[in-house]
Every structure is written in C-alpha cells, then in structure tokens.
Design a protein around this motif. Structure first.
Motif, PDB file in Angstrom:
ATOM      1  N   MET A   1       0.823  -1.205   0.000  1.00  0.00           N
ATOM      2  CA  MET A   1       0.000   0.000   0.000  1.00  0.00           C
ATOM      3  C   MET A   1       0.861   1.262   0.000  1.00  0.00           C
ATOM      4  N   PHE A   2       1.946   1.260   0.768  1.00  0.00           N
ATOM      5  CA  PHE A   2       2.776   2.455   0.870  1.00  0.00           C
ATOM      6  C   PHE A   2       3.878   2.502  -0.191  1.00  0.00           C
ATOM      7  N   ASN A   3       3.993   1.426  -0.987  1.00  0.00           N
ATOM      8  CA  ASN A   3       5.051   1.361  -1.996  1.00  0.00           C
ATOM      9  C   ASN A   3       4.947   2.500  -3.014  1.00  0.00           C
ATOM     10  N   SER A   4       3.719   2.773  -3.477  1.00  0.00           N
ATOM     11  CA  SER A   4       3.571   3.844  -4.475  1.00  0.00           C
ATOM     12  C   SER A   4       3.842   5.216  -3.852  1.00  0.00           C
ATOM     13  N   LEU A   5       3.503   5.400  -2.583  1.00  0.00           N
ATOM     14  CA  LEU A   5       3.829   6.654  -1.891  1.00  0.00           C
ATOM     15  C   LEU A   5       5.346   6.810  -1.795  1.00  0.00           C
ATOM     16  N   TYR A   6       6.029   5.721  -1.455  1.00  0.00           N
ATOM     17  CA  TYR A   6       7.495   5.771  -1.352  1.00  0.00           C
ATOM     18  C   TYR A   6       8.122   6.157  -2.694  1.00  0.00           C
ATOM     19  N   LYS A   7       7.644   5.534  -3.783  1.00  0.00           N
ATOM     20  CA  LYS A   7       8.178   5.857  -5.119  1.00  0.00           C
ATOM     21  C   LYS A   7       7.918   7.325  -5.453  1.00  0.00           C
ATOM     22  N   GLU A  48      -4.033  16.740   3.062  1.00  0.00           N
ATOM     23  CA  GLU A  48      -3.465  16.475   1.745  1.00  0.00           C
ATOM     24  C   GLU A  48      -3.623  14.979   1.551  1.00  0.00           C
ATOM     25  N   GLY A  49      -3.962  14.578   0.343  1.00  0.00           N
ATOM     26  CA  GLY A  49      -4.192  13.166   0.089  1.00  0.00           C
ATOM     27  C   GLY A  49      -3.374  12.667  -1.082  1.00  0.00           C
ATOM     28  N   PHE A  50      -2.883  11.449  -0.929  1.00  0.00           N
ATOM     29  CA  PHE A  50      -2.155  10.772  -2.000  1.00  0.00           C
ATOM     30  C   PHE A  50      -3.062   9.667  -2.527  1.00  0.00           C
ATOM     31  N   VAL A  51      -3.442   9.757  -3.796  1.00  0.00           N
ATOM     32  CA  VAL A  51      -4.382   8.806  -4.385  1.00  0.00           C
ATOM     33  C   VAL A  51      -3.659   7.495  -4.695  1.00  0.00           C
ATOM     34  N   LEU A  52      -4.053   6.445  -3.988  1.00  0.00           N
ATOM     35  CA  LEU A  52      -3.494   5.121  -4.266  1.00  0.00           C
ATOM     36  C   LEU A  52      -4.123   4.537  -5.521  1.00  0.00           C
ATOM     37  N   ASN A  53      -5.441   4.637  -5.600  1.00  0.00           N
ATOM     38  CA  ASN A  53      -6.148   4.187  -6.797  1.00  0.00           C
ATOM     39  C   ASN A  53      -7.477   4.916  -6.862  1.00  0.00           C
ATOM     40  N   GLY A  54      -7.960   5.080  -8.081  1.00  0.00           N
ATOM     41  CA  GLY A  54      -9.218   5.786  -8.267  1.00  0.00           C
ATOM     42  C   GLY A  54      -9.022   7.071  -9.038  1.00  0.00           C
ATOM     43  N   CYS A  55     -10.045   7.912  -8.990  1.00  0.00           N
ATOM     44  CA  CYS A  55     -10.018   9.158  -9.740  1.00  0.00           C
ATOM     45  C   CYS A  55     -10.894  10.192  -9.039  1.00  0.00           C
ATOM     46  N   TYR A  71      -8.577  20.340 -12.000  1.00  0.00           N
ATOM     47  CA  TYR A  71      -7.735  19.205 -12.386  1.00  0.00           C
ATOM     48  C   TYR A  71      -8.359  17.898 -11.927  1.00  0.00           C
ATOM     49  N   PHE A  72      -7.830  16.811 -12.477  1.00  0.00           N
ATOM     50  CA  PHE A  72      -8.204  15.467 -12.072  1.00  0.00           C
ATOM     51  C   PHE A  72      -7.024  14.884 -11.309  1.00  0.00           C
ATOM     52  N   ALA A  73      -7.318  14.063 -10.328  1.00  0.00           N
ATOM     53  CA  ALA A  73      -6.270  13.376  -9.575  1.00  0.00           C
ATOM     54  C   ALA A  73      -6.533  11.882  -9.676  1.00  0.00           C
ATOM     55  N   VAL A  74      -5.570  11.176 -10.237  1.00  0.00           N
ATOM     56  CA  VAL A  74      -5.679   9.731 -10.400  1.00  0.00           C
ATOM     57  C   VAL A  74      -4.552   9.067  -9.616  1.00  0.00           C
ATOM     58  N   ASP A  75      -4.385   7.780  -9.802  1.00  0.00           N
ATOM     59  CA  ASP A  75      -3.364   7.014  -9.090  1.00  0.00           C
ATOM     60  C   ASP A  75      -2.033   7.765  -9.046  1.00  0.00           C
ATOM     61  N   ASN A  76      -1.467   7.858  -7.852  1.00  0.00           N
ATOM     62  CA  ASN A  76      -0.158   8.475  -7.607  1.00  0.00           C
ATOM     63  C   ASN A  76      -0.150   9.997  -7.730  1.00  0.00           C
ATOM     64  N   TRP A  77      -1.312  10.620  -7.659  1.00  0.00           N
ATOM     65  CA  TRP A  77      -1.422  12.075  -7.655  1.00  0.00           C
ATOM     66  C   TRP A  77      -1.812  12.518  -6.248  1.00  0.00           C
ATOM     67  N   TRP A  78      -1.584  13.773  -5.969  1.00  0.00           N
ATOM     68  CA  TRP A  78      -1.956  14.373  -4.695  1.00  0.00           C
ATOM     69  C   TRP A  78      -3.200  15.234  -4.885  1.00  0.00           C
ATOM     70  N   ILE A  79      -4.039  15.304  -3.842  1.00  0.00           N
ATOM     71  CA  ILE A  79      -5.228  16.154  -3.883  1.00  0.00           C
ATOM     72  C   ILE A  79      -5.321  16.980  -2.606  1.00  0.00           C
ATOM     73  N   ASP A 100     -14.692   4.561  -7.280  1.00  0.00           N
ATOM     74  CA  ASP A 100     -14.322   4.067  -5.955  1.00  0.00           C
ATOM     75  C   ASP A 100     -12.810   4.255  -5.844  1.00  0.00           C
ATOM     76  N   SER A 101     -12.367   4.820  -4.731  1.00  0.00           N
ATOM     77  CA  SER A 101     -10.964   5.241  -4.627  1.00  0.00           C
ATOM     78  C   SER A 101     -10.418   5.009  -3.227  1.00  0.00           C
ATOM     79  N   GLN A 102      -9.109   4.889  -3.164  1.00  0.00           N
ATOM     80  CA  GLN A 102      -8.400   4.812  -1.880  1.00  0.00           C
ATOM     81  C   GLN A 102      -7.343   5.905  -1.849  1.00  0.00           C
ATOM     82  N   VAL A 103      -7.282   6.592  -0.705  1.00  0.00           N
ATOM     83  CA  VAL A 103      -6.387   7.731  -0.556  1.00  0.00           C
ATOM     84  C   VAL A 103      -5.662   7.628   0.787  1.00  0.00           C
TER      85      VAL A 103
END
Length: 193
Positions: A1-7, A48-55, A71-79, A100-103
C-alpha cells in the motif's frame, strides 16, 4: 500500500527505510465511493491526500453555476486545496470521487508535527507545492493561449488513459468548453487520423 507513496516521494527526497516507516505512520487510509465529496466549497481543507487508486475531480462552480474542473487526480497524484490548507480560508473548491478510490491522507496538524520530527519532509512538500504551481501556471497559459482543439490534443497527450475514465462532460469542463463543442473537436480529430 505504501510502496507507491514511497516511489512518489523518492523523486524529491531520499528517506531510509526506517525514516519512511516513521513518515508513513502519519498517513491514514481512507476509502471513498464514486460520487463521495471529500471537500465541499466553504469548508476548510485540513488534509493532503495521496491517491493510491481511483479518480477525483477538483472543481468549482462559476458565477453562472457551471462546473469548472481545475484538475483530475488519479493514481499516484496528490489532492488538496492548497489555498484553504495553507491560508486557513474557506475552500472555493470541491473534491469529488469519480470512481471508488483509496487515498492516503495526512492531516494539516499531523503534517506540521511531521515537519518538527523530520525536517526533510518540509523540503518534500515545498518541492511538491512548487511543482503544483508550475503545473497550474502551464494550465492557465494553455487556457489563455491555445485553441480548444490544441488543448484537447494536449490533454490526450498528457493523460493518454484518462479520457476513457471520464465522461465527455467532465473532459469538456476541464477544457473550458461545452460538451457539444468537444464532440465537434473529437469528430474533427478522428477524421484527421
């Protein structure tokens, strides 16, 4: 779950495994259903949110009551709403889940605490805010200087898979045009291929 945040953050700062574990403890996982509004105009943005998956779409209503997508925020974007978050003013923006999204969310309070424990994180958010400002400046220049046709082609080039996840109305709102005009542009683009 945190791997994409780390990258994502590794593009800006380097944290050891232990430092990243400490960093990630400040984030909480939130799940949202399609059409959930996570920020309403008039509320104070405290995250502040980091989008793991969703839109998500970040938008406002203009004086005519028409929705304008910032703007749109999708996977690996911040909102977030930076103005509300930083200046502690009511938001003029709304943030809605389009899928449906996880942040991974960090609260304003926890972010401030994190700055005290890990000063390098302040550099991370400064760089991210600078990158966000650059992206918004480029977006404004595009809206002011380019035709709708060029903005549409730029959108397709910049976000090749996003159009399939959005309605025509949502794409038109982002481009600042009517969905009828977008239909004409799409037809012209398709005929030109």
């Amino acid at each position: 779950m945190f791997n994409s945040l780390y990258k994502n953050i590794s593009r800006y700062i380097q944290l050891s495994e232990t430092e990243f574990e400490d960093f990630s403890e400040y984030f909480k996982l939130h799940s949202y259903k399609k059409k959930d509004i996570i920020l309403h105009e008039g509320e104070y943005c405290l995250f502040e949110g980091f989008v793991l998956n969703g839109c998500f779409k970040v938008f406002f209503l203009n004086e005519q009551g028409t929705e304008q997508t910032l703007y749109f925020a999708v996977d690996n974007w911040w909102i977030t709403d930076l103005d509300s978050l930083i200046n502690n003013v009511p938001s003029v923006l709304n943030i809605e889940a389009l899928e449906d999204s996880q942040v991974l969310m960090i609260s304003k309070k926890d972010k401030e605490l994190l700055y005290g424990v890990m000063p390098l994180v302040e550099k991370l958010f400064r760089i991210m805010n600078q990158q966000s400002s650059i992206a918004l400046q480029r977006r404004i220049l595009s809206l002011m200087n380019k035709t709708a046709d060029k903005r549409y082609l730029e959108f397709l080039e910049k976000y090749p898979s996003l159009e399939q996840r959005l309605t025509q109305q949502q794409v038109a709102s982002y481009l600042g045009i009517s969905h009828e005009f977008l239909s004409k542009i799409r037809k012209k683009t398709t005929l030109g291929k």
